[in-house]
Each structure stands twice: as C-alpha cells, then as structure tokens.
Design a protein around this motif. Sequence first.
Motif, PDB file in Angstrom:
ATOM      1  N   UNK A  41     -18.665  -5.678 -31.907  1.00 26.66           N
ATOM      2  CA  UNK A  41     -18.373  -5.065 -30.614  1.00 26.66           C
ATOM      3  C   UNK A  41     -16.869  -4.881 -30.460  1.00 26.66           C
ATOM      4  N   UNK A  42     -16.480  -3.706 -29.973  1.00 18.15           N
ATOM      5  CA  UNK A  42     -15.108  -3.456 -29.532  1.00 18.15           C
ATOM      6  C   UNK A  42     -15.187  -3.089 -28.058  1.00 18.15           C
ATOM      7  N   UNK A  43     -14.404  -3.802 -27.226  1.00 19.20           N
ATOM      8  CA  UNK A  43     -14.459  -3.572 -25.777  1.00 19.20           C
ATOM      9  C   UNK A  43     -13.044  -3.632 -25.210  1.00 19.20           C
ATOM     10  N   UNK A  44     -12.446  -2.468 -25.022  1.00 20.08           N
ATOM     11  CA  UNK A  44     -11.099  -2.361 -24.439  1.00 20.08           C
ATOM     12  C   UNK A  44     -10.081  -3.263 -25.145  1.00 20.08           C
ATOM     13  N   UNK A  45     -10.154  -3.308 -26.476  1.00 19.11           N
ATOM     14  CA  UNK A  45      -9.193  -4.087 -27.242  1.00 19.11           C
ATOM     15  C   UNK A  45      -9.697  -5.454 -27.679  1.00 19.11           C
ATOM     16  N   UNK A  46     -10.766  -5.918 -27.091  1.00 15.36           N
ATOM     17  CA  UNK A  46     -11.368  -7.201 -27.474  1.00 15.36           C
ATOM     18  C   UNK A  46     -12.462  -6.956 -28.502  1.00 15.36           C
ATOM     19  N   UNK A  47     -12.500  -7.768 -29.550  1.00  9.77           N
ATOM     20  CA  UNK A  47     -13.554  -7.618 -30.560  1.00  9.77           C
ATOM     21  C   UNK A  47     -14.355  -8.910 -30.693  1.00  9.77           C
ATOM     22  N   UNK A  48     -15.634  -8.719 -31.016  1.00  8.30           N
ATOM     23  CA  UNK A  48     -16.517  -9.837 -31.340  1.00  8.30           C
ATOM     24  C   UNK A  48     -17.176  -9.536 -32.674  1.00  8.30           C
ATOM     25  N   UNK A  49     -17.247 -10.521 -33.550  1.00  5.95           N
ATOM     26  CA  UNK A  49     -17.941 -10.348 -34.827  1.00  5.95           C
ATOM     27  C   UNK A  49     -19.435 -10.566 -34.626  1.00  5.95           C
ATOM     28  N   UNK A  50     -20.221 -10.198 -35.630  1.00  3.43           N
ATOM     29  CA  UNK A  50     -21.668 -10.430 -35.554  1.00  3.43           C
ATOM     30  C   UNK A  50     -21.974 -11.926 -35.480  1.00  3.43           C
ATOM     31  N   UNK A  51     -21.169 -12.715 -36.187  1.00  2.00           N
ATOM     32  CA  UNK A  51     -21.352 -14.167 -36.139  1.00  2.00           C
ATOM     33  C   UNK A  51     -21.126 -14.682 -34.722  1.00  2.00           C
ATOM     34  N   UNK A  52     -20.091 -14.176 -34.048  1.00  2.00           N
ATOM     35  CA  UNK A  52     -19.799 -14.611 -32.675  1.00  2.00           C
ATOM     36  C   UNK A  52     -20.893 -14.172 -31.700  1.00  2.00           C
ATOM     37  N   UNK A  53     -21.384 -12.955 -31.868  1.00  4.35           N
ATOM     38  CA  UNK A  53     -22.464 -12.480 -30.993  1.00  4.35           C
ATOM     39  C   UNK A  53     -23.694 -13.373 -31.149  1.00  4.35           C
ATOM     40  N   UNK A  54     -24.033 -13.710 -32.388  1.00 10.82           N
ATOM     41  CA  UNK A  54     -25.205 -14.548 -32.649  1.00 10.82           C
ATOM     42  C   UNK A  54     -25.028 -15.944 -32.037  1.00 10.82           C
TER      43      UNK A  54
END
Length: 562
Positions: A41-54
């Motif tokens: 995910x990219x959201x206004x400059x912030x990113x999350x990896x798939x590992x973080x989402x899980x």
Amino acid sequence: MEKRWLAHYPPEIPHHLDYPNKTLPDYLRETAAEFGGNDAIYFFGKTLTFHEVYEQALTLANYLRKIGLQKGDRVSIMLPNCPQAVVSYYGVLLAGGIVVQTNPLYTEHELEYQLNDSGATVLITLDMLYPKAAKAKAKANVKHLIITSIKDYLPTVKKWLYPLMQWKQGQPAIVKVEERSDQHLFSKIMSRPNITEPNIALDPVEDVALLQYTGGTTGVPKAAMLTHRNLIANTLMCAHWMYRCGKGTESILGILPFFHVYGMTTIMNLAIMQAYKMILLPRFDVETTLKTIEKLRPTLFPGAPTMYIALLNHPNLPRYDLSSIKVCISGSAPLPVEIQEKFEKVTGGKLIEGYGLTEASPVTHSNFVWDGERVKGSIGVPWPDTEAKIVSLETGEEAKVNEIGELVVRGPQVMKGYWNQPHETENVLRGGWLYTGDIGYMDERGYFYIVDRKKDIIIASGYNIYPREVEEVLYEHPKVQEAVVVGVPDEYRGETVKAFVVLKQGEQCTEEELDQFMRSRLAAYKVPRIYEFRKELPKTAVGKILRRALLEEEMKKNNESV
C-alpha cells in the motif's frame, strides 16, 4: 449449452480454472510469505509492506475475538480507501467474521437501516464520522465502535499538517473519541501487536465472507451474500484475463471505493492475490489523479466511465504523462465508444469495457485486453467458467442470436442469495441462473451487448427506446461531456425522451443544435423531445450516473403540476 465465445479466447486464457479450497485470508498469508518485503500500500507518502498488512490484520482479528466476535458475526466497515480499510477487511475475515461494506456517505437513516438489517455487532469507522456512527449505534444492535483517523496512517509531517488540511476543507479539525469498554481506538489496537493465527475453520464454498448491499436506487437495499469461493473465483478470473500482468510487478491505482464490490474485487482482492502495489486515494479528484499517475506511474487503473471522461476533459490534461497505464477495465456503467478511443490515444494503454453486477462478485463479461478481438459497443464475452444467455421477455425461453431479451448468467462467482430475503432470492436465482434485469442480445460470435436496464426502457407511441443508444449518440457531440436519458410522462406518446446534458467547460450549445445533430443519426422517434442543461449530474460513490434520481425528480414535477 453452446459457448460460441470460447472460440475467440486467446490461448493464454483457459476455458476452465481450478479453484483451490482456500479462503480470502489464505491469499494474504501466502502473499506475505512470498512477497512480504514488497510494498502493498502507498497512501500519501506512507507505505506498508505485505508482511505489515498481514500482521496488522492478525492483530485486529485477535482483538475482535477478544471483545467477543464469533464466527459468522457481522462487522460493518465504513471507511474510504485507506490502509485501515484493507487491514479491517482481512482482519474481520481472519477472525471468522462477515464483512458488511458500508458507504461513508450514508445518512444516519441509511446507516441505521443497514446496521439493523445486517445485524452488525461491530462498526469500524473514521473519527470524523463518529457523531453519525454513535447515533446509529444507539438505534441498532451494535455493541462496539472501533474508531480510526486518516492521520493514523500518514507520514509524520503530513500527520502534523492534517488538522490544518481538514480545517481548510471545512471538516472538523479534530474529533475526540473517548476510549471505553464499547469504544476502541484503532491506533491503540495496532500499538499492541498480536500476530497469533486465530484457529477458525472456514468452508470457502459455504461460508459467507461479505454482505454487499445493492438495489438502493430501485427499492429497499438488500444484501448479496458472497462467499469466499464467489470472491476468490472472480478475482482468479480477473488475474487470468490480464495474463500479461506479472505477479509482484504491477501497481494499481485504487480510486474505486472498496465499499463497492467492483473496487473490492478488481483492486483490493486482486492486489492481495497477485502481490500488486495499491496506490490509494480516498476520493476521486481530477487534478490529484493526474498528478498521482504522473508521479507514481501505476500500470493498472480500474475505473468508471465518468472518471475517464473527467480526466479527458480536464484543461491541464496535456501537461501530464499518463503513459504508465497499461490496462483499464471500465465498469459500473456503459462506456461510450468515443471515450474509449480518446483515452487509449492519450495513455497508449488499453481501456476495455466490462460488465458485472453485485450479485456476481461482480464481473461476468469483458472485452479481451490484448490478443482477442475487441468489439466496440459490446460488453465482450463471458469470463472463464461463466455461462450466459439471453432469454425472451415474452416466453422466457432462450432467445435467438441477435434477438433482444434479458441477460442471465451463472458461474462460481454468483451469490448464495440475498440476506434474509428468500422471496427476492427466488425472483433472481432460478434454476441456477442469475436474472440480471439487463436487456441485451448476443451476436453470431458470442459477443454480448447491453441495450438497457429492464426498468429503464422508454416506450413512446408503442416504440421501445433504449436510453443507452441515445446516450451513445449524445456523447459523439463534440461539446457534450456527460449525458443521461430518461422517459418522462407525455399525454400523447405515453412517454417521451428527455436528455440531461453537461457541456464541456467553456462550451455553449442550444437545444436546436443538439436536435439537428441527433436527428442526423437517429430515427425520429428516438430523438429527445426535451433537453435540460446542467452543471453536473447526480452520481453514486463510484461515479455511476443516477438515472433513477433524475426520473424521480421528473415524477415529482409531474405530480405537482397535476
């Protein structure tokens, strides 16, 4: 049944797919294991990896279990496209719950109806929607509110500036929510990670994953029960249809709201299954979209026709480079041929029209993206494992080639039925076939065409007039940006054709000019007798023009004049 469309499939698209015995969270788990370090995910400059989402989805799942959520309990998610929407969706499913997708624009009355109808016990929403959520909670059976804020997932500097941005937009700068036994803060939940895997047995074929409400413009909203298998089947079909898109290599522009099944399947679920990066925007703004495409270079852009129309008519369009776009699948409303051609010229990518409905998770048809033939004006052919036919409006028997009737479909993506609505279910699910309510025909090659909604046909002086056909011609006029056609009462003809028209910026046009243009292209009985010019047209959250709202306006005017 003869599936003549299969003869046109390119070799890369299989006629039949294997559907593994998996649930939606299984795909998040697998993608996190294989592509864990990739940006999800990219959201206004912030990113999350798939590992973080899980891990965050697991944390939420365990918290939901802690506050009493049982398998099959419903959780309403009332969020725009933001990281929390993805985490919440998969967190609820990991906990064994059923997601109830809820439009953040709902009024208190609409929200109260949906919460009561679904029996949702938990509502996840934004702090700025808290006053509305709290009032609805008091009138429904909701036991817990989980409150988040857009700023929770913004980079540090933007987090500081967020209150000022809200104030400038006329939104409350800060909505304070008190933490208590029935109110929980999303940020606090995430600050105490719990990544234990909940041990909940789910049957992908039988267990409902989602209650998706539909029918709000044509009657009381009802919830389509979509199982894990329904949603997975449709997402796998989508992945195979776009066979040149590499797993783990694409980025997808997420503007279509996830609370609409089209955005949920073709963006969120597809991205999780195929390890695509989601570039999320919480609402559609033309300038922001153009800047985002140029800067972040998304390769996929599922959208609605009104989005592509708005981009093409923006005065600053020539300043932006949109060449990263490889594929756009347009859905939720008919795509004018004129718009398709212009958008492909601007981007160099492919814009194809598809067709679907909430009850089918949602996609059933589309044109081929690359090697197969694309037929202008057609919704294309059925996707793998999807059967379709046209049935006569008079006899109910299968119609002949090129004969107009109702489109019916069946396949693994078709819903289990409507939630607590057995009579409505029987009306649309007959003998395994889903009766769509859309009127169309199939040509000799197996390509399908939609001419209109069953309820939208205009009958003037005994002639059947299909609004879509008239709208297509209106879109050909160089000064017209948007158009919609309805049937209005007429003492002599029974009904007559009225066109609502939005002109392109800076253009002027008269009724006489449009009338001459239309008469040169349509039979006289199809030509609108009344034109109304407007600055904008009413739309749903996905940009679908609300023909029904305009029709209701006309009926009200007519009743007042009687």
